[in-house]
Design an enzyme around this catalytic site. Structure first.
Site, short mmCIF file in Angstrom:
data_model
loop_
_atom_site.label_atom_id
_atom_site.label_comp_id
_atom_site.label_asym_id
_atom_site.label_seq_id
_atom_site.Cartn_x
_atom_site.Cartn_y
_atom_site.Cartn_z
N GLU A 231 0.84 -1.19 0.00
CA GLU A 231 0.00 0.00 0.00
C GLU A 231 0.87 1.24 0.00
O GLU A 231 1.93 1.27 0.65
CB GLU A 231 -0.89 0.05 1.26
N GLU A 320 -9.15 -1.93 5.93
CA GLU A 320 -9.59 -3.31 6.06
C GLU A 320 -10.90 -3.33 6.83
O GLU A 320 -11.32 -2.32 7.40
CB GLU A 320 -8.54 -4.16 6.80
N ARG A 324 -15.62 -8.87 13.29
CA ARG A 324 -15.79 -9.32 14.67
C ARG A 324 -16.03 -8.10 15.55
O ARG A 324 -16.01 -6.97 15.08
CB ARG A 324 -14.53 -10.05 15.14
#
Length: 745
Positions: A231, A320, A324
């Site tokens: 990135e 990202e 969860r």
């Protein structure tokens, strides 16, 4: 439930918004689970149990041999052993966990965070076993678990994505060429990564290959997948993430954003909600982009969409999605008044989102979380293991079960933890001790409350980052808000000062010396504390020694970065007939009167006419003790002469060993030639061999502990004499890894 000393007290639930959400949820028609299994340990397992109990849902804990006596096991309705201590043989054994679920009759499995929480295969196995996975669908986990796939999906969904490379060609040479195309500095990231593992920032082409190798090793060990992506490094980035929630009926909302920019080793230290300095328009854009991201993968349950934001322009890029519940979810609970674990359970049971209209979700005040970890900040935040010999939470602290817990007036204090006094922090798992969360009407009030709560938080038995968190919270740059992920790189010297520049002030040494003698006199006279004179004070000195010499040094100084035994302060303490003391140190005399130390550690003393009220603990020191540790907490302001405004002092006390015992100009490593392990762990790679000449700072060995790699450098230029371990060996803290001989001139 709140932890006070060694007692757990039930506390009533929560704030008005949280109560409102429960009333709305009770109208849902779908039946709730009667029993769930929690496939995790520690703090998050305890957190889930608290909400489940309030909802009337029975809980099943699982545990490894290392956790047989842990708090989450004690709190659950039942508990089942799943294997030996290593996570690969217990908490990562999906088959053992599902067998436990079937045996116990649990209808659903809550994975918490870490371990199997983002494992698509485990989610699929749950479905095959007829057990509900309390999390998103297998497909969403799989797509978001691959950073390369996720970025492609986000780009198609109109979510801003950072330029880089996330393709299939994984050859080292090709990745290096792509890195040059993207431009340095560049981020290397594990495709299946998370938690800072398998991630490196590379500044120049020369350092690319070694960083790539390290990332591959960490990724393979942590995720069984060593694929990498690249990135573009965003200049002056902030880490801003958005909490999203979606149900099985097509409803999706966001619960606002969190700023998690203060990080070490790509792991978060302080998190807050809402993100400071962000305009309402940007906040709305972030939330809308996060909801688009969730809908693009058919998401269900709790998730977090992470963005890198340009500090100057507030332009943001998808980083990202964590599929969860996040470690930092409490700050969102505190500003919304909602219990996210309850939302997870209800959505997993097929119920509609409790609040499905974005406008109905409240945002009240400001919340900040500090992760209290067992780590040695002075040694580069190395994780440590050990026993919590003392653990005292801040006054007014509640424990996690949604928003609004704790009673501190306008400032609410909450502590989420999975340990209590006497428990051990294991080398096998994450070193986090607790999460301290503070909520207040304003950010300024929240910061003030956080600093005070950190000063009140007492841990003895192993080093922690409590002082470090307090320094960060009080730093002018952090107070102003909007810091970047480079905060510690830019201000590390200010919040992690060198121990050698921070000798304890004279009054700290005086008080510590007196505390040692008070402890010793009690041990000599009444070892079983049977005396009615339980306060440790002067009357019993007649049976003890009237004059003693002691040597005291800051614990960080006494065990510096290379284990050096540095110069401390030698003192002489004279016990006077009237119950007072005279302490002589470096040519100065200090008069001490009214000194008392009770069994709980509360100490009072008058030093040169100034009264001190503090807490003090003395460990490992008895009537004939050779060495001990003294910890002082001075919560009513800094001691006189302390330019660093500290309230906590940790000192090693010994009896002087003669001239030259302290103050050696050479470190232990240089004088003995022994390079020791700074922590317990596993040898990953040996980079030196016998007979090799090495430069000071050259990498000798790579260790892995608590999920992270750590490099052991040469403390001085020399010739390698002996290498004691090979890759794969387990080592203890202090083990001699390599011996060096100084180079002859």
């Amino acid at each position: 439930m709140a932890f006070l000393g060694n007692r757990w007290l039930l506390r009533s639930a929560c704030s008005p918004p949280f109560a409102m959400s429960r009333r709305r949820m009770s109208a849902a028609s779908n039946k709730m689970f009667s029993k769930i299994l929690i496939a995790n340990r520690g703090e998050i397992a305890c957190r889930i149990i608290k909400t489940a109990k309030r909802m009337g849902v029975a809980t099943v804990a699982v545990y490894s041999d290392a956790d047989a006596n842990s708090l989450h096991v004690a709190l659950a309705d039942e508990a089942i052993r799943i294997g030996p201590p290593p996570a690969l043989e217990s908490y990562l054994r999906g088959d053992n966990i599902l067998e436990a679920a079937t045996r116990s009759g649990a209808q659903a499995v809550h994975p918490g965070y870490g371990f199997l929480s983002e494992n698509a295969t485990f989610a699929k196995q749950c479905a095959s076993a007829g057990v509900t996975f309390i999390g998103p669908p297998e497909k969403a986990i799989d797509q978001m678990g691959s950073k390369s796939v996720a970025k492609a999906i986000m780009s198609d969904a109109g979510v801003p994505v950072c330029p880089g490379y996330h393709g299939e060609d994984q050859s080292d040479a090709f990745l290096e060429e792509e890195a040059k195309r993207v431009g340095f500095p560049v981020m290397i990231k594990a495709v299946m990564g998370g938690g800072g593992k398998g991630m490196r920032l590379v500044q120049t082409p020369e350092g690319f290959q070694s960083a790539l190798e390290a990332c591959r090793r960490e990724a393979a060990a942590g995720f069984a997948d060593d694929r990498m992506l690249l990135e573009r490094y965003v200049n002056e980035p902030r880490h801003v993430e958005v909490q999203v929630f979606a149900d099985t009926l097509g409803n999706a909302v966001h619960l606002f954003e969190r700023d998690c920019s203060v990080q070490r080793r790509h792991q978060k230290v302080l998190e807050e909600a809402p993100a400071p300095g962000i305009s309402d328009a940007t906040r709305a854009e972030l939330g809308e982009a996060a909801v688009r991201a969730a809908k693009a993968v058919g998401y269900v349950g709790a998730g977090t969409v992470e963005f890198l934001m340009d500090t100057r322009t507030q332009e943001f890029f998808f980083c990202e999605m964590n599929t969860r519940l996040q470690v930092e979810h409490p700050v969102t609970e505190m500003v919304t008044g909602l219990d996210l674990v309850e939302w997870q359970l209800r959505v997993a049971a097929g119920q509609e989102l409790p609040l499905k209209n974005q406008a109905d979700i409240p945002l009240v005040g400001h919340a900040i979380e500090a992760r209290i970890c067992a780590e040695n900040v002075a040694r580069g935040f190395l994780p440590v293991a050990g026993t919590l010999r003392r653990m005292r939470l801040p006054s007014g602290a509640g424990s996690g079960a949604g928003g609004g817990d704790g009673d501190g007036g306008e400032v609410k204090i909450r502590v989420d933890t999975g340990v209590q006094e006497g428990d051990a922090v294991s080398v096998h798992y994450d070193p986090m001790v607790a999460k301290l969360i503070v909520h207040a009407p304003t950010r300024s009030a929240g910061l003030h409350g956080l600093r005070k709560a950190l000063r009140d938080f007492q841990v003895v038995g192993l080093p922690t980052n409590i002082d470090f968190c307090e320094r960060v919270a009080g730093h002018r740059g952090f107070e102003e808000g909007g810091v970047t992920t480079a905060f510690l790189e830019e201000h590390g010297d200010e919040v992690v000062p060198s121990p050698e520049t921070m000798p304890p002030p004279p009054h700290a040494v005086v008080l510590a010396s007196v505390a040692v003698l008070l402890e010793e006199q009690t041990a000599v006279t009444f070892p079983n504390d049977t005396s009615p004179w339980s306060a440790r004070s002067g009357p019993w000195r007649a049976v003890g020694v009237r004059k003693q010499k002691l040597a005291l040094a800051s614990r960080d100084t006494a065990a510096g970065a290379d284990g050096a035994d540095e110069a401390g302060s030698e003192v002489t303490v004279e016990c006077l007939a009237d119950g007072g003391y005279v302490v002589e140190m470096q040519g100065a005399r200090f008069a001490v009167s009214g000194a008392q130390l009770d069994a709980g550690g509360a100490m009072t003393a008058i030093v040169d006419g100034r009264r001190y009220s503090l807490d003090a603990t003395v460990e490992g020191w008895g009537a004939v003790g050779a060495e001990g540790e003294v910890t002082l907490w001075c919560n009513h302001g800094p001691l006189e002469g302390d330019g660093y405004d500290r309230n906590r002092y940790e000192l090693v006390v010994t009896r002087p060993r003669g001239r030259g015992a302290r103050g050696s100009s050479k470190s232990t490593a240089e004088s003995t030639g022994r390079v020791t392990s700074p922590m317990p762990g596993r040898v990953v790679r040996v980079l030196a061999e016998s007979g090799q000449d090495v430069e000071k700072g050259q990498e000798l060995m790579i260790l892995e502990a608590m999920k992270m790699e750590h490099t052991v450098p040469a403390p001085f230029a020399g010739k390698v004499d002996l290498v004691s371990y090979v890759a794969g060996d387990l080592v203890d803290e202090g083990s001699v890894l390599i011996t060096l001989k100084p180079l002859t001139k």
